[in-house]
Scaffold this motif. Structure first.
Motif, mmCIF file in Angstrom:
data_model
loop_
_atom_site.group_PDB
_atom_site.id
_atom_site.type_symbol
_atom_site.label_atom_id
_atom_site.label_comp_id
_atom_site.label_asym_id
_atom_site.label_seq_id
_atom_site.Cartn_x
_atom_site.Cartn_y
_atom_site.Cartn_z
ATOM 1 N N SER A 1 37.136 38.518 39.483
ATOM 2 C CA SER A 1 38.496 38.608 38.944
ATOM 3 C C SER A 1 38.523 39.076 37.497
ATOM 4 C CB SER A 1 39.190 37.250 39.036
ATOM 5 O OG SER A 1 38.638 36.320 38.097
ATOM 6 N N CYS B 1 41.118 41.781 36.269
ATOM 7 C CA CYS B 1 42.157 41.379 35.329
ATOM 8 C C CYS B 1 42.176 42.298 34.108
ATOM 9 C CB CYS B 1 41.928 39.925 34.900
ATOM 10 S SG CYS B 1 43.243 39.253 33.870
ATOM 11 N N TYR C 1 43.704 45.648 35.082
ATOM 12 C CA TYR C 1 45.157 45.524 35.226
ATOM 13 C C TYR C 1 45.849 45.436 33.867
ATOM 14 C CZ TYR C 1 49.655 43.701 36.877
ATOM 15 O OH TYR C 1 50.987 43.505 37.123
ATOM 16 N N ALA C 2 45.259 44.671 32.945
ATOM 17 C CA ALA C 2 45.841 44.538 31.605
ATOM 18 C C ALA C 2 45.865 45.888 30.886
ATOM 19 C CB ALA C 2 45.054 43.510 30.793
ATOM 20 N N VAL D 1 47.790 43.781 42.414
ATOM 21 C CA VAL D 1 46.897 42.969 41.584
ATOM 22 C C VAL D 1 47.344 41.516 41.429
ATOM 23 C CG1 VAL D 1 45.757 42.760 39.339
ATOM 24 C CG2 VAL D 1 46.067 45.011 40.377
ATOM 25 N N PRO D 2 48.628 41.203 41.155
ATOM 26 C CA PRO D 2 49.000 39.789 40.999
ATOM 27 C C PRO D 2 48.609 38.920 42.195
ATOM 28 C CG PRO D 2 50.753 41.182 40.174
ATOM 29 C CD PRO D 2 49.770 42.095 40.838
ATOM 30 N N LEU E 1 44.797 38.489 42.233
ATOM 31 C CA LEU E 1 44.325 37.505 41.252
ATOM 32 C C LEU E 1 44.659 36.083 41.685
ATOM 33 C CD1 LEU E 1 45.146 39.316 37.878
ATOM 34 C CD2 LEU E 1 42.927 39.098 39.015
ATOM 35 N N TRP F 1 41.880 33.248 41.781
ATOM 36 C CA TRP F 1 41.982 32.117 40.857
ATOM 37 C C TRP F 1 42.462 30.823 41.514
ATOM 38 C CZ3 TRP F 1 44.908 35.281 36.549
ATOM 39 C CH2 TRP F 1 43.975 36.112 35.886
#
Length: 314
Positions: free
Chosen positions: A31, A35, A38-39, A81-82, A85, A89
């Motif tokens: 992840s 992450c 994606y950021a 992506v959300p 993740l 997570w």
């Protein structure tokens, strides 16, 4: 919860996204790069979009298409992506049946739109280099709007059969999708029916659009190179070709991961499943991350506006 391996149903209320099969123990570590990617995609594309919207001197066809590309990349990455993740997570694997089909539709729709924008950008480069005096009269704001709407309609209409066909199949025995998102073939393979219509439609549309887009891009650049070779000096040729390098990099960033994932999905039968899942994620995540970086590094006008914005903030 009932055992999904033995329960029979024809219209599942939810699917279970497995994540990356075989690498579940490493989900938290996996992840981290996802992450970060994606950021960067969010920050880069929002920045590009704001610069294009707020800077009047960038209200030109090339930058309008760049703004469309930024919006497309934001929607494409945010549609996958959300949820990905949340699996990594929080082990939140359930996804509603309708939400799964909606995600499936958004992925295919905006991938097709992105391919169309690459063609539109090639058209802009062709007109700018081969017909520079007519550029403003050919690619007017009205024409750019019509091209953008055509790309949206192309993606939206051609992607509609994916969820409609997937919804009509009966599902049984398992609702576990061995993927991080609702990938089309991974979903319809769960159906207890002959899914050749879905499979053939997806394959034919993918091949048709790819061949068509690559043909028009190649045709545009053949004319561009012909015009460049007729320029009198080497410096003029290099400078003119330099205006195309950002677009060429975007094309490579889009088509190489897509082609690689397509080939592994269709012909990599001996490839581990987790490898196919990872490559499928890369072709969805890499272009949204790389596109704003490419244009931010290669386009002086965007660099100047970004530096001016940063200096004003200080």
């Amino acid at each position: 919860m009932l055992d999904s391996n033995t329960t029979h149903f024809t219209n599942p209320s939810t699917f279970i996204l497995q994540g990356i099969p075989g690498l579940e123990a490493a989900h938290v570590w996996i992840s981290i790069p996802f992450c970060i990617i994606y950021a960067i995609a969010l920050l880069g594309n929002v920045t590009i979009l704001l610069i294009v919207l707020k800077e009047p001197s960038l209200h030109q066809p090339m930058y309008y298409f760049l703004g469309m590309l930024a919006v497309t990349d934001l929607i494409l990455s945010t549609s996958t992506v959300p949820k990905m993740l949340s699996i990594f997570w929080f082990n939140s694997r359930e996804i509603d049946f309708s939400a799964c089909l909606t995600q499936l539709y958004f992925i295919h729709c905006f991938l097709k739109i992105e391919g169309g924008i690459c063609v539109a950008m090639a058209l802009d480069r062709y007109v700018a280099i081969c017909h520079p005096l007519r550029h403003s009269t050919i690619l007017t704001n009205s024409m750019v709007t019509k091209i953008g709407l055509a790309m949206m309609l192309r993606g939206g209409i051609l992607s509609l059969p994916y969820p409609f066909l997937a919804r009509q199949w009966p599902y049984c025995q398992t609702n576990i999708i061995p993927h991080t998102h609702c990938e089309h073939i991974a979903v319809v393979k769960l159906a207890c029916a002959d899914i050749r219509v879905s499979s053939y439609y997806a394959l034919s549309v993918a091949l048709f659009l790819t061949v068509l887009d690559v043909f028009f891009i190649t045709l545009s650049y053949a004319q561009i190179l012909r015009a460049i070779f007729h320029l009198p000096t080497k410096d003029a040729r290099l400078k003119t070709f330099g205006t195309c390098t950002s677009h060429l990099c975007v094309i490579l960033a889009f088509y190489i991961p897509t082609l690689f994932s397509f080939l592994t999905q269709r012909f990599g039968h001996n490839v581990p499943l987790y490898y196919n899942v990872l490559t499928a994620n890369m072709y969805l995540l890499m272009p949204p991350m790389l596109n704003p970086i490419i244009y931010g590094v290669r386009t002086k006008q965007i660099q100047d506006r970004l530096l001016r914005f940063v200096s004003l903030r200080e």
